[in-house]
Enzyme design. Structure first.
Site, short mmCIF file in Angstrom:
data_model
loop_
_atom_site.label_atom_id
_atom_site.label_comp_id
_atom_site.label_asym_id
_atom_site.label_seq_id
_atom_site.Cartn_x
_atom_site.Cartn_y
_atom_site.Cartn_z
CG HIS A 184 -1.83 1.12 1.37
ND1 HIS A 184 -1.75 2.02 2.41
CD2 HIS A 184 -2.86 1.52 0.59
CE1 HIS A 184 -2.70 2.92 2.28
NE2 HIS A 184 -3.39 2.65 1.19
CD GLU A 237 -2.85 2.26 -3.31
OE1 GLU A 237 -3.66 3.20 -3.50
OE2 GLU A 237 -1.91 2.35 -2.47
CG ASP A 260 -2.58 6.71 -3.44
OD1 ASP A 260 -3.72 6.24 -3.46
OD2 ASP A 260 -1.71 6.36 -2.61
CG HIS A 276 -2.80 9.27 -0.23
ND1 HIS A 276 -3.39 10.07 0.75
CD2 HIS A 276 -3.67 8.26 -0.45
CE1 HIS A 276 -4.55 9.56 1.08
NE2 HIS A 276 -4.75 8.45 0.38
CD GLU A 297 -7.17 5.29 -4.38
OE1 GLU A 297 -7.87 6.19 -3.86
OE2 GLU A 297 -6.64 4.38 -3.71
#
Length: 229
Positions: free
Chosen positions: A6, A33, A35, A47, A99
């Site tokens: 993450h 993952e 952002d 993020h 994302e």
């Protein structure tokens, strides 16, 4: 069960940096993952909408130029990465969940991602695109039908899996606080992969494994690898 770092191995390295991504892979994660924001026509990896927490900068990400963002320290001397640098960092058998936190032009966003895939050789089939903005996801899927969409939610939707079906999703990405075994079973029976975020406690990891969840997003890939071995 897939272990996805993450924001990389973000417990041990500055989040959403190349160092965190490389460390996640060294800790034997299956992927990461990240952002992203679209700035000056390029995709940057960060993020928060504000720079203050994760960099030595100030103000909003989208209020600054790409040159300014790239001049900042994102922790331990790391820079805010560009999307193509992430493709170059990952082994080609890794999974990558992008994302989207912000985009201003879907066509140029897709073109930038496709260019990075082509130049790096990173396989498109290992890519999953997710966002809390489902309109963006629907538009991306319409323009790029072969890309995998992750239906991202922090709630237990009233219409069940209807939102994932509307997005022609490949996977369901659900918050740990609201996921339950029945919903996992329903999603898998519907042909969806099920991924849960953010899972850092060993007991939660074991529970999700017993539910046959396909993957977890975790800040501690090394602990997840040990617990789930």
């Amino acid at each position: 069960m897939w272990i996805l770092g993450h924001r990389g191995a973000s417990k041990a390295a500055p989040e959403n940096t190349l160092a965190a991504f490389a460390l996640a892979m060294a800790q034997q994660a299956h992927g990461i993952e990240i952002d992203t924001y679209q700035v000056d026509g390029k995709i940057v990896v960060i993020h928060d909408r504000w720079l203050n927490r994760t960099t030595n900068g100030d103000g909003m990400v989208t209020s600054h130029s790409l040159d300014y963002l790239r001049s900042l320290d994102a922790g331990h001397g790391e820079r805010i990465p560009l999307m193509h640098e992430v493709f170059d960092t990952l082994p080609h058998d890794a999974l990558l969940n992008i994302e989207i936190k912000h985009l201003s032009n879907i066509e140029s966003w897709i073109a930038d991602v496709k260019s990075g895939l082509r130049i790096s050789g990173f396989p498109q089939q290992n890519l999953i695109i997710s966002s809390f903005n489902h309109r963006w996801l629907r538009s991306i899927k319409h323009a790029w039908p072969e890309v995998k969409i992750g239906a991202l939610t922090a709630t237990y939707p009233e219409n069940g899996l209807g939102f994932a079906d509307d997005l022609s999703a490949y996977s369901l990405h659900m918050a740990l606080d609201v996921v339950d075994e029945v919903y996992v079973t329903e999603a898998k029976q519907a042909g969806l992969k099920v991924l849960v975020y953010t899972v850092d406690h060993p007991q939660d990891m074991k529970m999700l494994k017993s539910w046959d969840v396909d993957g977890i997003f975790t800040n501690v890939p090394d602990i997840a690898r040990e617990v789930l071995a």
